[in-house]
Design a protein around this motif. Structure first.
Motif, PDB file in Angstrom:
ATOM      1  N   LEU A  36       0.836  -1.202   0.000  1.00 34.09           N
ATOM      2  CA  LEU A  36       0.000   0.000   0.000  1.00 34.09           C
ATOM      3  C   LEU A  36       0.870   1.251   0.000  1.00 34.09           C
ATOM      4  N   ALA A  37       1.889   1.283   0.829  1.00 33.43           N
ATOM      5  CA  ALA A  37       2.788   2.437   0.868  1.00 33.43           C
ATOM      6  C   ALA A  37       3.453   2.636  -0.493  1.00 33.43           C
ATOM      7  N   GLU A  38       3.912   1.546  -1.105  1.00 34.47           N
ATOM      8  CA  GLU A  38       4.569   1.618  -2.416  1.00 34.47           C
ATOM      9  C   GLU A  38       3.634   2.208  -3.468  1.00 34.47           C
ATOM     10  N   LEU A  39       2.397   1.722  -3.528  1.00 35.68           N
ATOM     11  CA  LEU A  39       1.453   2.211  -4.534  1.00 35.68           C
ATOM     12  C   LEU A  39       1.037   3.652  -4.257  1.00 35.68           C
ATOM     13  N   CYS A  40       0.852   4.012  -2.987  1.00 33.72           N
ATOM     14  CA  CYS A  40       0.482   5.387  -2.647  1.00 33.72           C
ATOM     15  C   CYS A  40       1.602   6.365  -2.987  1.00 33.72           C
ATOM     16  N   ARG A  41       2.847   5.946  -2.821  1.00 30.67           N
ATOM     17  CA  ARG A  41       3.975   6.819  -3.197  1.00 30.67           C
ATOM     18  C   ARG A  41       3.955   7.126  -4.686  1.00 30.67           C
ATOM     19  N   LYS A  42       3.430   6.198  -5.482  1.00 29.03           N
ATOM     20  CA  LYS A  42       3.311   6.402  -6.929  1.00 29.03           C
ATOM     21  C   LYS A  42       2.027   7.146  -7.293  1.00 29.03           C
ATOM     22  N   GLY A  43       1.173   7.388  -6.303  1.00 27.64           N
ATOM     23  CA  GLY A  43      -0.120   8.017  -6.569  1.00 27.64           C
ATOM     24  C   GLY A  43      -1.120   7.063  -7.196  1.00 27.64           C
ATOM     25  N   ASP A  44      -0.873   5.765  -7.089  1.00 24.06           N
ATOM     26  CA  ASP A  44      -1.710   4.753  -7.719  1.00 24.06           C
ATOM     27  C   ASP A  44      -2.693   4.175  -6.701  1.00 24.06           C
ATOM     28  N   TYR A  45      -3.571   5.047  -6.195  1.00 17.94           N
ATOM     29  CA  TYR A  45      -4.494   4.671  -5.123  1.00 17.94           C
ATOM     30  C   TYR A  45      -5.530   3.645  -5.579  1.00 17.94           C
ATOM     31  N   GLU A  46      -6.037   3.798  -6.797  1.00 15.41           N
ATOM     32  CA  GLU A  46      -7.080   2.882  -7.263  1.00 15.41           C
ATOM     33  C   GLU A  46      -6.538   1.459  -7.412  1.00 15.41           C
ATOM     34  N   THR A  47      -5.313   1.311  -7.915  1.00 13.35           N
ATOM     35  CA  THR A  47      -4.705  -0.019  -7.995  1.00 13.35           C
ATOM     36  C   THR A  47      -4.569  -0.610  -6.596  1.00 13.35           C
ATOM     37  N   ALA A  48      -4.145   0.210  -5.647  1.00 14.98           N
ATOM     38  CA  ALA A  48      -4.006  -0.254  -4.260  1.00 14.98           C
ATOM     39  C   ALA A  48      -5.340  -0.764  -3.731  1.00 14.98           C
ATOM     40  N   GLN A  49      -6.395  -0.005  -3.987  1.00 15.40           N
ATOM     41  CA  GLN A  49      -7.710  -0.411  -3.490  1.00 15.40           C
ATOM     42  C   GLN A  49      -8.168  -1.707  -4.150  1.00 15.40           C
ATOM     43  N   LYS A  50      -8.050  -1.794  -5.454  1.00 14.90           N
ATOM     44  CA  LYS A  50      -8.508  -2.987  -6.174  1.00 14.90           C
ATOM     45  C   LYS A  50      -7.704  -4.225  -5.771  1.00 14.90           C
ATOM     46  N   GLU A  51      -6.427  -4.041  -5.524  1.00 12.21           N
ATOM     47  CA  GLU A  51      -5.538  -5.159  -5.218  1.00 12.21           C
ATOM     48  C   GLU A  51      -5.598  -5.595  -3.753  1.00 12.21           C
ATOM     49  N   LEU A  52      -5.750  -4.633  -2.847  1.00 12.52           N
ATOM     50  CA  LEU A  52      -5.541  -4.915  -1.426  1.00 12.52           C
ATOM     51  C   LEU A  52      -6.782  -4.850  -0.544  1.00 12.52           C
ATOM     52  N   HIS A  58       1.894  19.044  -6.228  1.00 11.11           N
ATOM     53  CA  HIS A  58       3.236  19.635  -6.185  1.00 11.11           C
ATOM     54  C   HIS A  58       4.230  18.713  -5.493  1.00 11.11           C
ATOM     55  N   GLY A  59       3.729  17.813  -4.675  1.00 11.71           N
ATOM     56  CA  GLY A  59       4.618  16.899  -3.960  1.00 11.71           C
ATOM     57  C   GLY A  59       3.863  16.176  -2.866  1.00 11.71           C
ATOM     58  N   GLY A  60       4.572  15.315  -2.191  1.00 10.20           N
ATOM     59  CA  GLY A  60       3.965  14.564  -1.106  1.00 10.20           C
ATOM     60  C   GLY A  60       4.882  13.440  -0.686  1.00 10.20           C
ATOM     61  N   ASP A  61       4.474  12.761   0.371  1.00 10.73           N
ATOM     62  CA  ASP A  61       5.291  11.669   0.881  1.00 10.73           C
ATOM     63  C   ASP A  61       4.391  10.691   1.637  1.00 10.73           C
ATOM     64  N   VAL A  62       4.841   9.459   1.710  1.00 13.22           N
ATOM     65  CA  VAL A  62       4.184   8.418   2.484  1.00 13.22           C
ATOM     66  C   VAL A  62       5.251   7.793   3.374  1.00 13.22           C
ATOM     67  N   SER A  63       4.982   7.748   4.667  1.00 10.81           N
ATOM     68  CA  SER A  63       5.948   7.205   5.616  1.00 10.81           C
ATOM     69  C   SER A  63       6.078   5.697   5.460  1.00 10.81           C
ATOM     70  N   GLU A  64       7.069   5.156   6.128  1.00 12.84           N
ATOM     71  CA  GLU A  64       7.154   3.701   6.257  1.00 12.84           C
ATOM     72  C   GLU A  64       5.998   3.273   7.159  1.00 12.84           C
ATOM     73  N   PRO A  65       5.417   2.113   6.908  1.00  7.92           N
ATOM     74  CA  PRO A  65       4.292   1.680   7.741  1.00  7.92           C
ATOM     75  C   PRO A  65       4.732   1.248   9.137  1.00  7.92           C
ATOM     76  N   LEU A  66       3.873   1.510  10.091  1.00  6.04           N
ATOM     77  CA  LEU A  66       4.025   1.051  11.463  1.00  6.04           C
ATOM     78  C   LEU A  66       2.991  -0.049  11.647  1.00  6.04           C
ATOM     79  N   VAL A  67       3.436  -1.286  11.871  1.00 14.11           N
ATOM     80  CA  VAL A  67       2.562  -2.456  11.838  1.00 14.11           C
ATOM     81  C   VAL A  67       2.438  -3.095  13.219  1.00 14.11           C
ATOM     82  N   ALA A  68       1.205  -3.465  13.586  1.00 12.25           N
ATOM     83  CA  ALA A  68       0.936  -4.187  14.830  1.00 12.25           C
ATOM     84  C   ALA A  68      -0.161  -5.208  14.550  1.00 12.25           C
ATOM     85  N   ASP A  69       0.185  -6.482  14.605  1.00 14.17           N
ATOM     86  CA  ASP A  69      -0.776  -7.567  14.378  1.00 14.17           C
ATOM     87  C   ASP A  69      -1.575  -7.357  13.097  1.00 14.17           C
ATOM     88  N   ASN A  70      -2.870  -7.026  13.226  1.00  6.32           N
ATOM     89  CA  ASN A  70      -3.746  -6.889  12.064  1.00  6.32           C
ATOM     90  C   ASN A  70      -4.088  -5.443  11.728  1.00  6.32           C
TER      91      ASN A  70
END
Length: 126
Positions: A17-33, A74-86
């Motif tokens: 999800l972070a990888e796809l959001c960094r590319k601005g590919d939100y719809e692919t992320a939603q359909k895939e994940l 103009h720009g943006g960023d997505v952090s590394e994910p912080l993961v806990a269980d589910n």
């Protein structure tokens, strides 16, 4: 011989999800994940968006509506994910010009819940 699809772990989903959001590919992320019955929760309702959106197709349509409101990114960023269980969280920052509203910088905490290898909810905090 039968092959079973492997279910992605929460960490794998978060990374993808972070990888796809960094590319601005939100719809692919939603359909895939995302699960078909996923829920999206905004911090508050606005004239453009309900506080809660239910179902993958409705979430995709909400994303398309949001994209149509953006004049320029103009720009943006997505952090590394912080993961806990589910569950996991990302910080997304965006620098964009909204149609009729001018340029703005936004930062939000995005929290996701995972069940059976799919995102079942996303909630945004600003």
């Amino acid at each position: 011989m039968t092959t079973q699809a492997t279910t992605m772990t929460t960490q794998e989903i978060a990374n993808r999800l972070a990888e796809l959001c960094r590319k601005g590919d939100y719809e692919t992320a939603q359909k895939e994940l995302y699960a078909e019955d996923a829920v999206s929760i905004e911090p508050y309702a606005t004239p453009e968006f309900e506080k809660e959106t239910k179902g993958l197709q409705a979430i995709i349509e909400k994303g398309q509506k949001w994209s149509a409101m953006v004049e320029e990114v103009h720009g943006g960023d997505v952090s590394e994910p912080l993961v806990a269980d589910n569950s996991f969280a990302l910080i997304m920052t965006m620098d964009l010009t909204m149609k009729g509203m001018g340029r703005m910088k936004m930062s939000e905490l995005c929290v996701y819940q995972v069940k059976d290898g799919k995102v079942v909810s996303e909630q945004f905090f600003m």
